[in-house]
Design an enzyme around this catalytic site. Structure first.
Site, short mmCIF file in Angstrom:
data_model
loop_
_atom_site.label_atom_id
_atom_site.label_comp_id
_atom_site.label_asym_id
_atom_site.label_seq_id
_atom_site.Cartn_x
_atom_site.Cartn_y
_atom_site.Cartn_z
N ASP A 127 -8.68 -16.14 -14.08
CA ASP A 127 -8.02 -15.69 -15.32
C ASP A 127 -7.81 -16.81 -16.33
OD1 ASP A 127 -7.86 -13.31 -13.95
OD2 ASP A 127 -5.76 -13.54 -13.41
N ARG A 162 -27.38 1.65 -28.86
CA ARG A 162 -26.09 2.13 -28.36
C ARG A 162 -24.97 1.13 -28.55
NH1 ARG A 162 -28.39 4.61 -22.76
NH2 ARG A 162 -28.45 6.78 -23.46
O1 F6P Z 1 -5.94 -12.87 -10.79
C1 F6P Z 1 -7.28 -12.65 -10.54
C2 F6P Z 1 -7.62 -11.20 -10.70
O2 F6P Z 1 -9.00 -11.03 -10.43
C3 F6P Z 1 -7.28 -10.58 -12.04
O3 F6P Z 1 -8.23 -10.87 -13.04
C4 F6P Z 1 -7.20 -9.12 -11.69
O4 F6P Z 1 -6.35 -8.43 -12.58
C5 F6P Z 1 -6.61 -9.15 -10.30
O5 F6P Z 1 -6.89 -10.42 -9.76
C6 F6P Z 1 -7.14 -8.08 -9.39
O6 F6P Z 1 -6.41 -8.13 -8.21
P1 F6P Z 1 -6.87 -7.46 -6.86
O7 F6P Z 1 -8.01 -8.29 -6.30
O8 F6P Z 1 -5.66 -7.52 -6.00
O9 F6P Z 1 -7.34 -6.08 -7.18
#
Ligand code: F6P
Length: 323
Positions: A127, A162
């Site tokens: 992130d 598109r």
């Molecule tokens: O924090 C990393 C991340 O991949 C985020 O981008 C995403 O919102 C979240 O983890 C998804 O979490 P999980 O793997 O628990 O679904």
């Protein structure tokens, strides 16, 4: 300090294994015995940890994911959960911990240090939302994965004239969307930090077609108010007459599972080596990250208290480049 432990926590990120390897090998070089905790903070509470040798971390630098596993442990958010974890460490003679992870993980690390247990954090999350590091481990690889998908989608989008909405991860942070939008040549980028309405995005795309474009690429951050599917439905309902056909693709966890690129392997190796060095020097309570090209240590208290802002100029730049 003779014995330290390392864990990976939160969402896995490409490069975590390179970081584990670096902690173990630089730790051994400092004269430490290094333990690996399985399943993040869950493993601390349950006492699931084992000694790691230099050979145990051989052949992993190129692997995505984490050989230690990762988990989200609600119990660790409680003081009682953390007390259990500290007891498990002391029973094994473990006196310091390296936490490789993102925002939530470093909040846990800070809570442990506040209870007197020495922890050093290593900035790792796709992130890229951690104060204390301009780039976190995994984000470069995740960006490249998103770009590969975006490049392919643009090809088919052009063939059919598109509009494509591509949703990328990032939780509440728009970094992945912004950067993959800029690098992928998006016509519009939708991020949580800047509120937009579907109508204005539709207009931007309409104008792009009027300027002679053969497709409309919109990169959407998962944390934005309107996600890719919602925007696609809106366009279909309200803009039938505009003459563009819409498709939406959500990249999801595909972005997390990749083979770490050179940047992430090197970043992970350097950050983790510095984390071990800090423990060896008797320092803790800091996050090791990359700031202005230097490996730096930022107090965890600052990291958890300050959200990382996005550079608004980049969004402006993206708009100009979409001309
Ligand atoms: O924090 C990393 C991340 O991949 C985020 O981008 C995403 O919102 C979240 O983890 C998804 O979490 P999980 O793997 O628990 O679904």
């Amino acid at each position: 300090m003779q014995r330290i432990a390392v864990l990976t926590s939160g969402g896995d990120a490409p490069g975590m294994n390179a970081a584990i390897r670096s902690v173990v090998r630089t730790g051994i070089a400092h004269g430490f015995e290094v333990y690996g905790v399985l399943q993040g903070y869950r493993g601390c509470i349950d006492g699931v940890m084992k000694p790691l040798t230099a050979r145990d971390v051989g052949g992993i630098i190129q692997l995505g994911g984490t050989i230690l596993g990762s988990a989200r442990a609600l119990e660790f958010k409680t003081e009682e959960g953390r007390r259990k974890a500290i007891r498990e460490f002391y029973q094994r003679g473990i006196e310091g911990l390296v936490v490789i992870g993102g925002n939530g993980s470093q909040t846990g690390a800070y809570a442990l240090t506040e209870m007197g247990f020495p922890v050093v954090g290593v900035a790792s999350t796709i992130d890229n939302d951690l104060t204390g590091s301009e780039m976190t481990i995994g984000v470069d690889t995740a960006l490249n994965i998103a770009l590969e998908a975006i490049d392919r989608l643009k090809v088919t989008a052009s063939s059919h004239h598109r509009v494509f909405l591509v949703e990328v991860m990032g939780r509440d942070c728009g970094y992945l969307a912004l950067m993959s939008g800029i690098a992928g040549g998006a016509e519009a980028i939708v991020i949580p930090e800047v509120e937009v309405n579907p109508e204005s995005i539709a207009l931007e795309i309409e104008h792009a077609y009027e300027r002679g474009k053969s497709h409309g690429l919109i990169v959407v951050a998962e944390g934005a108010k309107y996600n890719a599917q919602t925007l696609a439905s809106y366009f279909r309902e309200h803009h039938k007459d505009l003459g563009f056909d819409v498709r939406a693709t959500t990249l999801g966890h595909v972005q997390r599972g990749g083979t770490p690129g050179a940047f992430d392997r090197i970043l992970a190796t350097r950050l983790a080596a510095e984390a071990t060095e800090q423990l060896a020097q008797g320092r803790s309570g800091v996050l090791i990250g990359l700031l202005r090209g230097e490996i730096t240590a930022t107090p965890l208290s600052e990291v958890v208290a300050n959200p990382k802002p996005l550079d608004p100029k980049l969004l402006e730049l993206a708009k100009v480049l979409a001309m």
